[in-house]
Design a protein around this motif. Sequence first.
Motif, PDB file in Angstrom:
ATOM      1  N   MET A  69       0.893  -1.143  -0.053  1.00  0.00           N
ATOM      2  CA  MET A  69       0.123   0.131  -0.031  1.00  0.00           C
ATOM      3  C   MET A  69       0.952   1.241  -0.019  1.00  0.00           C
ATOM      4  SD  MET A  69      -2.951  -0.914   2.585  1.00  0.00           S
ATOM      5  CE  MET A  69      -3.378  -2.638   2.749  1.00  0.00           C
ATOM      6  N   ALA A  70       0.644   2.288  -0.754  1.00  0.00           N
ATOM      7  CA  ALA A  70       1.248   3.380  -0.874  1.00  0.00           C
ATOM      8  C   ALA A  70       0.846   4.322   0.269  1.00  0.00           C
ATOM      9  CB  ALA A  70       0.831   4.147  -2.197  1.00  0.00           C
ATOM     10  N   ARG A  71       1.802   5.021   0.872  1.00  0.00           N
ATOM     11  CA  ARG A  71       1.618   5.918   2.070  1.00  0.00           C
ATOM     12  C   ARG A  71       1.258   7.288   1.440  1.00  0.00           C
ATOM     13  NH1 ARG A  71       3.997   4.425   6.860  1.00  0.00           N
ATOM     14  NH2 ARG A  71       2.713   6.115   7.745  1.00  0.00           N
ATOM     15  N   SER A  72       0.406   7.972   2.005  1.00  0.00           N
ATOM     16  CA  SER A  72       0.145   9.190   1.376  1.00  0.00           C
ATOM     17  C   SER A  72       1.004  10.327   2.080  1.00  0.00           C
ATOM     18  CB  SER A  72      -1.226   9.661   1.850  1.00  0.00           C
ATOM     19  OG  SER A  72      -1.766   9.532   3.093  1.00  0.00           O
ATOM     20  N   PHE A  73       1.799   9.980   3.130  1.00  0.00           N
ATOM     21  CA  PHE A  73       2.632  11.037   3.964  1.00  0.00           C
ATOM     22  C   PHE A  73       4.247  10.376   3.619  1.00  0.00           C
ATOM     23  CE2 PHE A  73      -1.091  12.281   6.135  1.00  0.00           C
ATOM     24  CZ  PHE A  73      -1.252  13.493   5.853  1.00  0.00           C
ATOM     25  N   GLU A  74       4.600  10.805   2.728  1.00  0.00           N
ATOM     26  CA  GLU A  74       6.013  10.329   2.384  1.00  0.00           C
ATOM     27  C   GLU A  74       6.981  11.555   2.531  1.00  0.00           C
ATOM     28  OE1 GLU A  74       7.332   7.367   1.845  1.00  0.00           O
ATOM     29  OE2 GLU A  74       5.376   6.590   1.949  1.00  0.00           O
ATOM     30  N   PRO A  75       8.293  11.214   2.942  1.00  0.00           N
ATOM     31  CA  PRO A  75       9.049  12.399   3.151  1.00  0.00           C
ATOM     32  C   PRO A  75       9.424  13.119   1.910  1.00  0.00           C
ATOM     33  CG  PRO A  75      10.063  10.578   4.271  1.00  0.00           C
ATOM     34  CD  PRO A  75       8.886   9.847   3.460  1.00  0.00           C
ATOM     35  N   ASP A  76       9.463  14.495   1.802  1.00  0.00           N
ATOM     36  CA  ASP A  76       9.818  15.465   0.767  1.00  0.00           C
ATOM     37  C   ASP A  76      11.544  15.494   0.857  1.00  0.00           C
ATOM     38  OD1 ASP A  76      10.576  17.394  -1.136  1.00  0.00           O
ATOM     39  OD2 ASP A  76       8.938  18.394  -0.617  1.00  0.00           O
ATOM     40  N   PRO A  77      12.258  15.109   0.288  1.00  0.00           N
ATOM     41  CA  PRO A  77      13.708  15.294   0.358  1.00  0.00           C
ATOM     42  C   PRO A  77      14.052  16.940   0.668  1.00  0.00           C
ATOM     43  CG  PRO A  77      13.227  13.986  -1.673  1.00  0.00           C
ATOM     44  CD  PRO A  77      11.915  14.313  -0.997  1.00  0.00           C
ATOM     45  N   GLU A  78      13.160  17.713   0.042  1.00  0.00           N
ATOM     46  CA  GLU A  78      13.506  19.021  -0.126  1.00  0.00           C
ATOM     47  C   GLU A  78      13.024  19.788   1.256  1.00  0.00           C
ATOM     48  OE1 GLU A  78      14.934  21.080  -2.452  1.00  0.00           O
ATOM     49  OE2 GLU A  78      15.441  18.860  -3.465  1.00  0.00           O
ATOM     50  N   ARG A  79      12.291  19.252   1.936  1.00  0.00           N
ATOM     51  CA  ARG A  79      11.559  19.812   3.153  1.00  0.00           C
ATOM     52  C   ARG A  79      11.496  18.825   4.491  1.00  0.00           C
ATOM     53  NH1 ARG A  79       5.910  21.969   1.200  1.00  0.00           N
ATOM     54  NH2 ARG A  79       6.152  23.118   3.109  1.00  0.00           N
ATOM     55  N   ASP A  80      11.617  17.682   4.404  1.00  0.00           N
ATOM     56  CA  ASP A  80      11.628  16.614   5.348  1.00  0.00           C
ATOM     57  C   ASP A  80      12.865  16.076   5.735  1.00  0.00           C
ATOM     58  OD1 ASP A  80       8.751  17.331   5.435  1.00  0.00           O
ATOM     59  OD2 ASP A  80       8.446  15.795   4.172  1.00  0.00           O
ATOM     60  N   LEU A  81      13.022  15.530   6.879  1.00  0.00           N
ATOM     61  CA  LEU A  81      14.375  14.897   7.474  1.00  0.00           C
ATOM     62  C   LEU A  81      13.980  13.389   7.817  1.00  0.00           C
ATOM     63  CD1 LEU A  81      17.278  15.021   8.554  1.00  0.00           C
ATOM     64  CD2 LEU A  81      16.345  15.589  10.715  1.00  0.00           C
ATOM     65  N   VAL A  82      14.747  12.500   7.155  1.00  0.00           N
ATOM     66  CA  VAL A  82      14.691  11.105   7.382  1.00  0.00           C
ATOM     67  C   VAL A  82      15.842  11.085   8.319  1.00  0.00           C
ATOM     68  CG1 VAL A  82      14.719   8.711   6.642  1.00  0.00           C
ATOM     69  CG2 VAL A  82      13.831  10.298   5.119  1.00  0.00           C
ATOM     70  N   LEU A  83      15.506  10.672   9.691  1.00  0.00           N
ATOM     71  CA  LEU A  83      16.547  10.447  10.696  1.00  0.00           C
ATOM     72  C   LEU A  83      17.712   9.529  10.385  1.00  0.00           C
ATOM     73  CD1 LEU A  83      14.478  10.381  13.935  1.00  0.00           C
ATOM     74  CD2 LEU A  83      15.943  12.391  12.957  1.00  0.00           C
ATOM     75  N   ASP A  84      18.870  10.026  10.827  1.00  0.00           N
ATOM     76  CA  ASP A  84      20.093   9.519  10.479  1.00  0.00           C
ATOM     77  C   ASP A  84      20.709   9.371  12.149  1.00  0.00           C
ATOM     78  OD1 ASP A  84      21.352  11.991  11.098  1.00  0.00           O
ATOM     79  OD2 ASP A  84      22.254  11.960   9.241  1.00  0.00           O
TER      80      ASP A  84
END
Length: 184
Positions: free
Chosen positions: A1-16
Amino acid sequence: MARSFEPDPERDLVLDTSAMKALAHPLRMRLLSLLRAHGPATATQLAARVGVNTGATSYHLRQLASAGLVVEDEGRGNARDRWWKAAHRRTYLQGSPGPDSAELEGAYLDAVAEVYASNMRQAIAELPTLPKAWDSATTLSNYGLRLTATEAAALLEDLEAVIAGYRSADSPDPAPRGARRVTL
């Protein structure tokens, strides 16, 4: 299933690991949350909101800045007052950032839980001050369902679709008169 809230690399941070370490402290998590919710602020303004001294707030803002989570708002302030703003719109935890990160991930999630609890306490304290129209528009609920992982994923997708149907918190359109920040 596709998630409707995916990170936008320009505006969001995926934690490291580095960002997770910085956010594993509840005060830092709270400061970042305040900057995201209310916009740029000085250490003095944030200190007053969280009930700690300005020196401690400044220290934690510098720690967030060194991890790339906040940046100086160059368009504000002067030599005496530094204004800070969130560097990203949202933060995403997508899987573990490293093989030995279970303890760090746990500390990060503890900080998230503490901020959520603090936000809930604040919302409860504000309930008596809300206009009467909000009585039927608010709830404090704890729904317990027995679901499979597939059902839980479908429920999450459905909830995200409902949320996406309403104005986005970062929409350029002005909020209508009487609108308040609502947390789900």
